[in-house]
Design a protein around this motif. Structure first.
Motif, PDB file in Angstrom:
ATOM      1  N   GLY A 166       0.986  -1.046  -0.121  1.00 16.88           N
ATOM      2  CA  GLY A 166       0.301   0.322   0.416  1.00 16.88           C
ATOM      3  C   GLY A 166       0.883   0.818   0.326  1.00 16.88           C
ATOM      4  N   ARG A 167       0.495   2.497   0.913  1.00 19.19           N
ATOM      5  CA  ARG A 167       0.828   3.867   0.510  1.00 19.19           C
ATOM      6  C   ARG A 167       0.116   4.526   2.250  1.00 19.19           C
TER       7      ARG A 167
ATOM      8  N   LYS B 133      -4.239   9.310  -1.972  1.00 20.47           N
ATOM      9  CA  LYS B 133      -4.447   8.500  -3.556  1.00 20.47           C
ATOM     10  C   LYS B 133      -2.839   7.767  -3.754  1.00 20.47           C
ATOM     11  N   GLY B 134      -3.143   6.740  -4.445  1.00 19.64           N
ATOM     12  CA  GLY B 134      -2.116   5.646  -4.925  1.00 19.64           C
ATOM     13  C   GLY B 134      -3.252   4.299  -5.939  1.00 19.64           C
ATOM     14  N   VAL B 135      -2.644   4.287  -6.794  1.00 28.34           N
ATOM     15  CA  VAL B 135      -3.323   2.936  -7.864  1.00 28.34           C
ATOM     16  C   VAL B 135      -2.325   2.144  -8.412  1.00 28.34           C
ATOM     17  N   THR B 136      -0.845   2.189  -7.417  1.00 27.80           N
ATOM     18  CA  THR B 136       0.030   1.485  -8.007  1.00 27.80           C
ATOM     19  C   THR B 136      -0.070   0.156  -8.046  1.00 27.80           C
TER      20      THR B 136
ATOM     21  N   TYR C 130      -1.818  -3.767  -7.645  1.00 23.90           N
ATOM     22  CA  TYR C 130      -2.635  -4.661  -6.780  1.00 23.90           C
ATOM     23  C   TYR C 130      -2.993  -3.924  -6.289  1.00 23.90           C
ATOM     24  N   ASP C 131      -4.386  -3.686  -5.329  1.00 21.83           N
ATOM     25  CA  ASP C 131      -4.364  -3.470  -3.936  1.00 21.83           C
ATOM     26  C   ASP C 131      -4.787  -4.253  -3.280  1.00 21.83           C
TER      27      ASP C 131
END
Ligand code: 2HG
Ligand code: ZN
Length: 468
Positions: free
Chosen positions: A184-185, A189-192, A194-195
């Motif tokens: 995660g992060r 925001k952040g979409v790098t 798979y979640d």
């Protein structure tokens, strides 16, 4: 070598690596890690590792994997579905002592915490800084954040703010085998990629053991107002819930208590619940002071239109505290009133709440059981409790639970809103999910834990893992 002997050999090796005082094998001490707050029978593990650092977690998962010993992670042991019960024996890995609050960052609205921190303590710490961590499981005085994340815990405020998953930006974890992972992060925001954070939240300790959590915070609401809407039947209270939402209102809390739940509160005597109420909605609104009064008034009007006999607004902070103490104690109050209690936490669409309450009562009646339904009605999340005193009724209880599970799914709902599947609901998984979906999830589990050693038996049931 026998399974228990193998576990003891692994425990001794872990003790040599992290210090023997962190590994318990004394029978009496180990027995206190056998159960949780569900009705699932306790199982005594061979040994318990009381980890104090993330290195201890790494050592435990590395050694246990080498010896092929199952490991059951454990937070504070307040779970309601048997998730922390070491039903395959082996080792319990307790993370309660990894409990530091590492940082509260006001500008980035993030808290960095370790998994053993008690949820209520994080609430107090961030609120002192003008911030707010919304997830509020009713065991918040004793449950740990690591367990909350493992179960994706909810609580009354989930109605407005959502559940734990919405507040976990990322985390550090250790896989079975001892590999560390950052997922995660720490940004908004952040979409790098798979979640995987979303996958880990609610994975019930079957994929990894958390060692650090990066939690999103929001501003603390300046004011909160509380009201009790009294009803003469639970169906009307259920209809009021839908009416409040349809009116465009979003209270922070919309909790429903039926007649049997009120009886348990009255028996405790902590809060005077007027005798004319046979069902109650506990409504809380938070936000800017002027808006809070207005919204509470509109919610009260919606309740009256749905048939409330009276709406009482809490005038003092002490009244509010007493109400919450009674609500948070409700599970224990019901337990005190009957010899046996089984609590479910099904969810149905909120418009189906009145029908669900009525049909749960019918199921109870057909099997000779007392039913108490209460819970987070705003989310359609009901704690349907079957209560009984005669032990010979156990087979009836099993049938009643099975019928309830089928009914929840039939009504467009789900088996668990916040307590997890664990051991308690594993036999019903197939009522809700297709064989393909269950198989896909087993494959996901195998990617993280190929030997099936981490919290075996949970979610998929005993046959789901190849442990030991
Ligand atoms: C609650 O909302 C908890 O009080 C526990 O989720 C529910 O054990 C119960 O009945
Ligand atoms: Zn609950």
């Amino acid at each position: 070598m026998l399974r228990r002997e193998r576990a003891l050999v692994a425990a001794a090796e872990i003790g040599r690596r992290i210090g023997p005082s962190r590994v318990l094998t004394d029978e009496e001490l180990v027995a206190s890690y056998a159960g949780d707050e569900s009705e699932v029978p306790p199982v005594i593990p061979a040994a318990v590792v009381r980890a104090e650092t993330s290195d201890d977690v790494v050592a435990t998962l590395e050694v246990a994997s080498q010896h092929e010993v199952p490991v059951t992670p454990r937070g504070a042991g307040t779970g309601k579905s048997g998730g922390a019960i070491p039903d395959h024996g082996g080792l319990v890995l307790a993370t309660q002592r990894i409990a530091r609050l590492k940082q509260i960052d006001r500008a980035n609205r993030i808290a960095i915490v370790e998994p053993g921190m008690i949820t209520g303590e994080l609430h107090a710490a961030v609120e002192a800084e003008g911030l707010f961590y919304p997830p509020d499981p009713n065991s918040l005085e004793s449950c740990a954040l690591g367990g909350n994340v493992a179960e994706n815990a909810g609580g009354p405020r989930a109605f407005k703010y959502g559940v734990t998953r919405e507040y976990v930006l990322g985390l550090e974890a250790v896989l079975m085998g001892g590999q560390r992972l950052s997922v995660g992060r720490r940004t908004v925001k952040g979409v790098t990629g798979y979640d995987l954070t979303a996958l880990f939240v609610g994975s019930e300790g079957t994929l990894a053991v958390f060692t650090e959590l990066w939690l999103r915070l929001v501003p603390r609401p300046p004011r909160t107002a509380t009201a009790l809407a009294l009803f003469s039947d639970a169906a009307a209270a259920g209809r009021a819930v839908a009416a409040i939402v349809a009116a465009g209102l979003t209270p922070s809390v919309l909790e429903l208590l039926d007649e049997e739940s009120l009886a348990a509160i009255r028996a405790r005597g902590a809060v005077p619940v007027p005798a004319r109420a046979t069902a109650l909605l506990l409504i809380e609104v938070d936000g800017e002071a002027e808006l809070v009064e207005l919204e509470l008034e509109r919610a009260a009007e919606a309740c009256e239109a749905a048939g409330a006999v009276e709406v009482l607004v809490a005038q003092e902070a002490s009244q509010r505290r007493a109400l919450w103490a009674a609500r948070r104690e409700l599970s224990r109050s019901l337990k005190a009133a009957h010899l046996h209690k089984i609590a479910e936490d099904i969810v149905v669409p909120r418009t189906a709440v009145p029908e669900m309450i009525a049909r749960t009562r019918e199921i109870g009646r057909a099997h000779g059981l007392v039913v108490a339904t209460y819970g987070h009605a705003g989310d359609g999340n009901l704690h349907s409790n079957f209560l009984w005193d005669d032990p010979s009724l156990s087979p009836e209880v099993e049938r009643a639970v099975e019928e309830l599970m089928r009914l929840a799914v039939e009504m467009g709902g789900t088996l668990s809103g916040e307590h997890g599947i664990g051991l308690q609901k594993a036999p019903f998984l197939a009522y809700e999910q297709s064989p393909q979906l269950i198989d896909l999830q087993r494959q996901v589990k195998a990617v993280f834990d190929p030997k099936g050693l981490l919290n075996p038996g949970k979610i998929f049931g005993r046959s789901g893992h190849g442990a030991c």
